[in-house]
Write a protein that holds these residues in place. Structure first.
Motif, PDB file in Angstrom:
ATOM      1  N   GLN A  80       9.430   3.211  39.884  1.00  0.00           N
ATOM      2  CA  GLN A  80       9.253   2.418  40.909  1.00  0.00           C
ATOM      3  C   GLN A  80      10.304   1.188  40.907  1.00  0.00           C
ATOM      4  O   GLN A  80      10.344   0.211  41.610  1.00  0.00           O
ATOM      5  CB  GLN A  80       7.969   1.641  40.767  1.00  0.00           C
ATOM      6  CG  GLN A  80       6.788   2.678  41.008  1.00  0.00           C
ATOM      7  CD  GLN A  80       5.317   1.789  40.714  1.00  0.00           C
ATOM      8  OE1 GLN A  80       4.926   1.197  41.509  1.00  0.00           O
ATOM      9  NE2 GLN A  80       4.770   1.836  39.548  1.00  0.00           N
ATOM     10  N   ARG A  81      11.425   1.640  40.186  1.00  0.00           N
ATOM     11  CA  ARG A  81      12.717   0.576  40.106  1.00  0.00           C
ATOM     12  C   ARG A  81      13.099  -0.041  41.359  1.00  0.00           C
ATOM     13  O   ARG A  81      13.364  -1.135  41.499  1.00  0.00           O
ATOM     14  CB  ARG A  81      13.745   1.126  39.184  1.00  0.00           C
ATOM     15  CG  ARG A  81      14.653   0.201  38.599  1.00  0.00           C
ATOM     16  CD  ARG A  81      15.565   0.796  37.650  1.00  0.00           C
ATOM     17  NE  ARG A  81      16.458  -0.198  37.132  1.00  0.00           N
ATOM     18  CZ  ARG A  81      16.027  -0.762  36.049  1.00  0.00           C
ATOM     19  NH1 ARG A  81      15.191  -0.933  35.511  1.00  0.00           N
ATOM     20  NH2 ARG A  81      17.085  -1.864  35.774  1.00  0.00           N
ATOM     21  N   ASP A  82      13.166   0.978  42.514  1.00  0.00           N
ATOM     22  CA  ASP A  82      13.578   0.376  43.824  1.00  0.00           C
ATOM     23  C   ASP A  82      12.795  -0.756  44.358  1.00  0.00           C
ATOM     24  O   ASP A  82      13.257  -1.682  44.790  1.00  0.00           O
ATOM     25  CB  ASP A  82      13.861   1.393  44.610  1.00  0.00           C
ATOM     26  CG  ASP A  82      14.948   2.413  44.435  1.00  0.00           C
ATOM     27  OD1 ASP A  82      15.896   2.041  43.802  1.00  0.00           O
ATOM     28  OD2 ASP A  82      14.969   3.490  45.039  1.00  0.00           O
ATOM     29  N   GLU A  83      11.520  -0.536  44.304  1.00  0.00           N
ATOM     30  CA  GLU A  83      10.412  -1.388  44.770  1.00  0.00           C
ATOM     31  C   GLU A  83      10.474  -2.739  43.843  1.00  0.00           C
ATOM     32  O   GLU A  83       9.997  -3.729  44.112  1.00  0.00           O
ATOM     33  CB  GLU A  83       9.223  -0.890  44.808  1.00  0.00           C
ATOM     34  CG  GLU A  83       8.861   0.011  45.892  1.00  0.00           C
ATOM     35  CD  GLU A  83       9.309   1.629  45.337  1.00  0.00           C
ATOM     36  OE1 GLU A  83       9.440   1.845  44.295  1.00  0.00           O
ATOM     37  OE2 GLU A  83       9.469   2.408  46.113  1.00  0.00           O
ATOM     38  N   LEU A  84      10.658  -2.850  42.541  1.00  0.00           N
ATOM     39  CA  LEU A  84      10.886  -3.740  41.737  1.00  0.00           C
ATOM     40  C   LEU A  84      12.198  -4.433  41.549  1.00  0.00           C
ATOM     41  O   LEU A  84      12.502  -5.105  40.535  1.00  0.00           O
ATOM     42  CB  LEU A  84      10.324  -3.287  40.434  1.00  0.00           C
ATOM     43  CG  LEU A  84       9.043  -2.646  40.194  1.00  0.00           C
ATOM     44  CD1 LEU A  84       8.787  -1.996  38.885  1.00  0.00           C
ATOM     45  CD2 LEU A  84       7.844  -4.073  40.359  1.00  0.00           C
ATOM     46  N   GLU A  85      13.028  -4.081  42.403  1.00  0.00           N
ATOM     47  CA  GLU A  85      14.452  -4.768  42.322  1.00  0.00           C
ATOM     48  C   GLU A  85      14.525  -6.172  42.018  1.00  0.00           C
ATOM     49  O   GLU A  85      15.302  -6.754  41.031  1.00  0.00           O
ATOM     50  CB  GLU A  85      15.314  -4.343  43.608  1.00  0.00           C
ATOM     51  CG  GLU A  85      16.484  -5.227  43.512  1.00  0.00           C
ATOM     52  CD  GLU A  85      17.426  -4.402  44.783  1.00  0.00           C
ATOM     53  OE1 GLU A  85      18.476  -5.071  45.124  1.00  0.00           O
ATOM     54  OE2 GLU A  85      16.802  -3.533  45.543  1.00  0.00           O
ATOM     55  N   HIS A  86      13.886  -7.046  42.628  1.00  0.00           N
ATOM     56  CA  HIS A  86      13.861  -8.440  42.560  1.00  0.00           C
ATOM     57  C   HIS A  86      13.225  -8.840  41.069  1.00  0.00           C
ATOM     58  O   HIS A  86      13.582  -9.640  40.407  1.00  0.00           O
ATOM     59  CB  HIS A  86      12.878  -9.104  43.539  1.00  0.00           C
ATOM     60  CG  HIS A  86      13.852  -8.871  45.118  1.00  0.00           C
ATOM     61  ND1 HIS A  86      14.887  -9.701  45.140  1.00  0.00           N
ATOM     62  CD2 HIS A  86      13.313  -8.460  46.182  1.00  0.00           C
ATOM     63  CE1 HIS A  86      15.270  -9.316  46.217  1.00  0.00           C
ATOM     64  NE2 HIS A  86      14.204  -8.643  47.002  1.00  0.00           N
ATOM     65  N   PHE A  87      12.185  -8.038  40.976  1.00  0.00           N
ATOM     66  CA  PHE A  87      11.466  -8.505  39.381  1.00  0.00           C
ATOM     67  C   PHE A  87      12.657  -8.086  38.317  1.00  0.00           C
ATOM     68  O   PHE A  87      12.635  -8.787  37.379  1.00  0.00           O
ATOM     69  CB  PHE A  87      10.163  -7.199  39.115  1.00  0.00           C
ATOM     70  CG  PHE A  87       9.950  -7.311  37.711  1.00  0.00           C
ATOM     71  CD1 PHE A  87       8.995  -8.490  37.244  1.00  0.00           C
ATOM     72  CD2 PHE A  87      10.281  -6.420  36.742  1.00  0.00           C
ATOM     73  CE1 PHE A  87       8.430  -8.376  35.833  1.00  0.00           C
ATOM     74  CE2 PHE A  87       9.785  -6.238  35.548  1.00  0.00           C
ATOM     75  CZ  PHE A  87       8.873  -7.277  35.199  1.00  0.00           C
ATOM     76  N   TYR A  88      13.431  -7.083  38.283  1.00  0.00           N
ATOM     77  CA  TYR A  88      14.457  -6.722  37.229  1.00  0.00           C
ATOM     78  C   TYR A  88      15.563  -7.565  37.228  1.00  0.00           C
ATOM     79  O   TYR A  88      16.079  -8.091  36.392  1.00  0.00           O
ATOM     80  CB  TYR A  88      14.785  -5.232  37.348  1.00  0.00           C
ATOM     81  CG  TYR A  88      13.956  -4.305  36.818  1.00  0.00           C
ATOM     82  CD1 TYR A  88      13.741  -4.154  35.425  1.00  0.00           C
ATOM     83  CD2 TYR A  88      13.102  -3.462  37.663  1.00  0.00           C
ATOM     84  CE1 TYR A  88      13.032  -3.345  34.983  1.00  0.00           C
ATOM     85  CE2 TYR A  88      12.285  -2.580  37.066  1.00  0.00           C
ATOM     86  CZ  TYR A  88      12.248  -2.452  35.718  1.00  0.00           C
ATOM     87  OH  TYR A  88      11.480  -1.562  35.100  1.00  0.00           O
TER      88      TYR A  88
END
Length: 92
Positions: A80-88
């Motif tokens: 789900q890295r694309d959806e978690l872009e701001h989290f990372y």
């Protein structure tokens, strides 16, 4: 790339929509290590235990506080890295 990421976790008891005091508990969120490559459904029980949440495990899900998006428990954080872009960006 690290296989684990440290997150602060809280629960929100929102079962009663008319309760005016719905705020995240505990107020000082503990840190947990999540394996980025492991499905979140395999990790949520440990999070539930750390939080000592009063909710039934089957009624729980994971939501990002930054944007309110719910995570897919059947997928890993890496998937789900694309959806978690701001989290990372925030943990970098």
């Amino acid at each position: 790339m690290a296989a684990a990421v440290t997150c602060r976790v809280q629960y929100l008891e929102d079962s009663d929509p008319f309760l005016c005091m719905s705020f995240p508990e505990p107020r000082r969120p503990p840190h947990v290590e999540l394996d980025q490559n492991l499905a979140l459904s395999e990790q949520i029980a440990a999070i539930h235990s750390v939080l000592e949440a009063p909710l039934k495990l089957e009624d729980c899900t994971l939501q990002l506080s930054s944007n309110g998006s719910y995570l897919d428990l059947d997928s890993s954080m890496e998937e789900q890295r694309d959806e978690l872009e701001h989290f990372y960006e925030d943990v970098a």
